[in-house]
Design a protein around this motif. Sequence first.
Motif, PDB file in Angstrom:
ATOM      1  N   LEU A  40      64.343 -34.029  -4.709  1.00 43.67           N
ATOM      2  CA  LEU A  40      62.918 -34.223  -4.437  1.00 43.67           C
ATOM      3  C   LEU A  40      62.188 -34.988  -5.533  1.00 43.67           C
ATOM      4  N   GLY A  41      62.753 -35.014  -6.728  1.00 40.19           N
ATOM      5  CA  GLY A  41      62.092 -35.674  -7.848  1.00 40.19           C
ATOM      6  C   GLY A  41      62.279 -34.863  -9.118  1.00 40.19           C
ATOM      7  N   PRO A  42      61.593 -35.233 -10.187  1.00 41.51           N
ATOM      8  CA  PRO A  42      61.738 -34.511 -11.450  1.00 41.51           C
ATOM      9  C   PRO A  42      61.453 -33.014 -11.297  1.00 41.51           C
ATOM     10  N   TYR A  43      62.223 -32.207 -11.991  1.00 46.04           N
ATOM     11  CA  TYR A  43      62.081 -30.757 -11.945  1.00 46.04           C
ATOM     12  C   TYR A  43      62.375 -30.205 -13.339  1.00 46.04           C
ATOM     13  N   PRO A  44      61.996 -28.962 -13.637  1.00 45.07           N
ATOM     14  CA  PRO A  44      62.213 -28.419 -14.981  1.00 45.07           C
ATOM     15  C   PRO A  44      63.690 -28.391 -15.354  1.00 45.07           C
ATOM     16  N   THR A  45      64.015 -28.960 -16.501  1.00 45.47           N
ATOM     17  CA  THR A  45      65.400 -28.987 -16.961  1.00 45.47           C
ATOM     18  C   THR A  45      65.480 -28.484 -18.399  1.00 45.47           C
ATOM     19  N   PRO A  46      66.632 -27.926 -18.805  1.00 41.80           N
ATOM     20  CA  PRO A  46      67.808 -27.677 -17.968  1.00 41.80           C
ATOM     21  C   PRO A  46      67.559 -26.528 -16.997  1.00 41.80           C
ATOM     22  N   ALA A  47      67.985 -26.715 -15.759  1.00 47.83           N
ATOM     23  CA  ALA A  47      67.743 -25.720 -14.726  1.00 47.83           C
ATOM     24  C   ALA A  47      68.616 -24.489 -14.952  1.00 47.83           C
ATOM     25  N   ARG A  48      68.013 -23.336 -14.752  1.00 48.14           N
ATOM     26  CA  ARG A  48      68.726 -22.063 -14.891  1.00 48.14           C
ATOM     27  C   ARG A  48      68.771 -21.354 -13.545  1.00 48.14           C
ATOM     28  N   GLU A  49      69.777 -20.530 -13.383  1.00 50.05           N
ATOM     29  CA  GLU A  49      69.972 -19.826 -12.118  1.00 50.05           C
ATOM     30  C   GLU A  49      68.779 -18.948 -11.756  1.00 50.05           C
ATOM     31  N   SER A  50      68.036 -18.529 -12.738  1.00 53.23           N
ATOM     32  CA  SER A  50      66.887 -17.645 -12.505  1.00 53.23           C
ATOM     33  C   SER A  50      65.591 -18.398 -12.228  1.00 53.23           C
ATOM     34  N   ASP A  51      65.631 -19.731 -12.232  1.00 55.73           N
ATOM     35  CA  ASP A  51      64.417 -20.512 -11.988  1.00 55.73           C
ATOM     36  C   ASP A  51      63.867 -20.230 -10.589  1.00 55.73           C
ATOM     37  N   PRO A  52      62.535 -20.310 -10.429  1.00 54.17           N
ATOM     38  CA  PRO A  52      61.955 -20.105  -9.094  1.00 54.17           C
ATOM     39  C   PRO A  52      62.357 -21.231  -8.145  1.00 54.17           C
ATOM     40  N   ARG A  53      62.354 -20.933  -6.872  1.00 50.75           N
ATOM     41  CA  ARG A  53      62.722 -21.906  -5.862  1.00 50.75           C
ATOM     42  C   ARG A  53      61.619 -22.955  -5.696  1.00 50.75           C
ATOM     43  N   HIS A  54      62.016 -24.128  -5.209  1.00 50.36           N
ATOM     44  CA  HIS A  54      61.018 -25.130  -4.857  1.00 50.36           C
ATOM     45  C   HIS A  54      60.496 -24.840  -3.450  1.00 50.36           C
ATOM     46  N   MET A  55      59.509 -25.566  -3.021  1.00 55.04           N
ATOM     47  CA  MET A  55      58.982 -25.408  -1.669  1.00 55.04           C
ATOM     48  C   MET A  55      60.070 -25.734  -0.646  1.00 55.04           C
ATOM     49  N   PRO A  56      60.365 -24.818   0.286  1.00 54.79           N
ATOM     50  CA  PRO A  56      61.370 -25.133   1.308  1.00 54.79           C
ATOM     51  C   PRO A  56      60.851 -26.216   2.252  1.00 54.79           C
ATOM     52  N   PRO A  57      61.751 -26.816   3.058  1.00 58.33           N
ATOM     53  CA  PRO A  57      63.058 -26.309   3.474  1.00 58.33           C
ATOM     54  C   PRO A  57      64.182 -26.657   2.503  1.00 58.33           C
ATOM     55  N   ASN A  58      65.171 -25.763   2.478  1.00 58.27           N
ATOM     56  CA  ASN A  58      66.404 -25.989   1.747  1.00 58.27           C
ATOM     57  C   ASN A  58      67.433 -25.015   2.324  1.00 58.27           C
ATOM     58  N   PHE A  59      68.441 -25.536   3.000  1.00 56.97           N
ATOM     59  CA  PHE A  59      69.369 -24.648   3.699  1.00 56.97           C
ATOM     60  C   PHE A  59      70.150 -23.760   2.743  1.00 56.97           C
ATOM     61  N   TYR A  60      70.272 -24.157   1.473  1.00 58.25           N
ATOM     62  CA  TYR A  60      70.913 -23.272   0.503  1.00 58.25           C
ATOM     63  C   TYR A  60      70.201 -21.922   0.458  1.00 58.25           C
ATOM     64  N   TYR A  61      68.878 -21.951   0.494  1.00 62.16           N
ATOM     65  CA  TYR A  61      68.105 -20.718   0.420  1.00 62.16           C
ATOM     66  C   TYR A  61      68.391 -19.826   1.622  1.00 62.16           C
TER      67      TYR A  61
END
Length: 349
Positions: free
Chosen positions: A120-141
Amino acid sequence: MKHALVVGGLGVAGAGIVRALSEQPDWKITIASRRQLDGGTVPCVSVDLLDKADAEEKLAGLSDVSHIFYTAYQERPTFAEEVAPNLAMLVNVVEAVEGASPVLEHVSLMQGTKAYGTHLGPYPTPARESDPRHMPPNFYYDQEDYLRARAPKARWSWSALRPRTIYGHAVNSPMNMTSVIGIYAAMSKEFGLPLRFPGTEACYRTIQQTVDTDLLGKAAVWAATTPKCAGEVFNVTNGGLFRWEQMWPRIARMFDMPCGPVMTIRLAAVMADKEPLWNRMVEKYGLVPRSYHQAVAWAFGDFQWHMDYDSLVETTKIRRFGFHEIVDDEEMFARQIREMKEMRLIPVD
C-alpha cells in the motif's frame, strides 16, 4: 512418522517446504495443488480448493495427515476480491482434512509482509509481529482470524510465517523473483545489452531483505513442530541486509555481463512483446519447453523494484523462540542462478 499435506506445494514457498521435509526421515509428504505434478517423487492430489465438495472428495483418503502447510494463493483484480476465495480455500482444506484425519495436530499458514501493508505504501519499519493491522481488506487477516477462532475448539494448533521477498524457482510457477532476474538477464544478454536495473533509482538505493525458499521451508517445519510456537506469528528473512546498488553488479558478474546504469521501465509493458524471442531462445539453447507466461511474471518484478520506501521486518522474535539459521544473500543469488542454468530454465553461459 508424521504426514504433511503441503497445499500449494508446486509453488515457490511450497517447494521449499517439500524439500525441507524430504531431508528428514520421519515425514511422509503429500502435495495438494490445482496443477498435477508430472513425474514427481512426491504424491500429488489435484484438487480445486474453491470447490468444497471437490476438496472433501479428493482429501477424504488422507486419514493420517498430522500437519497442514498452507501456501496456496488465488490472485484477483483487487485486494477486496481476494478475500473470499483465499479464505474459502483455507477453510475447505482445514475442514476436509479435519474430517478425514483424527491425528491432525498443526496448521501452518504462509503469509507475507503484505500483512504490514507493504503493498500500500510506506509503513512503520522495521515491522514487528505485534504491530497493529492496516485498514482492510487483507485476506491474510481473514485467514489468521479463522485459525485463531477455530483452534481453541479443535485438536490442532496453528502458526504463521511472514517472509520478506521469497527467492527461489519452481517450474511453471512464474511468481518469483529468481525467475524475473534470470530471464530478464538472459534476454538482456541475448540482445547484447548490459544488465541494467529496471526499477527506480530510489529502490536501487533502499535497504533490502530476502528469504531463500529453502530457509523458509526449514523455518516452517521448525515452527510447526515446536510446541511453544503454537498460536504465534514469525517474520522470516535470510538474516542479512543489502542494497541493489551493491548487489546488482555482483549479479551481472554471475551472468558474465557488464553492469549498466539504472534504466527505469515497467517490465510488464516493455517485455510484453518478447514472447517470440523467448520461444527462439528455448529452441536455440535447448531450454525446458514452457510458455512465456509460465516462465515469468513481469508485474511481480515491477512491484518489487518500484518500491521506493523501506520495507524491512524485525526478526528478533523468531531468534528468541529458537530458530537461528541464516543464509548469505549473495550466495543465495549465485546458487539459485546456477540451479536455473543446470535445470535448463535459462541458458548456460
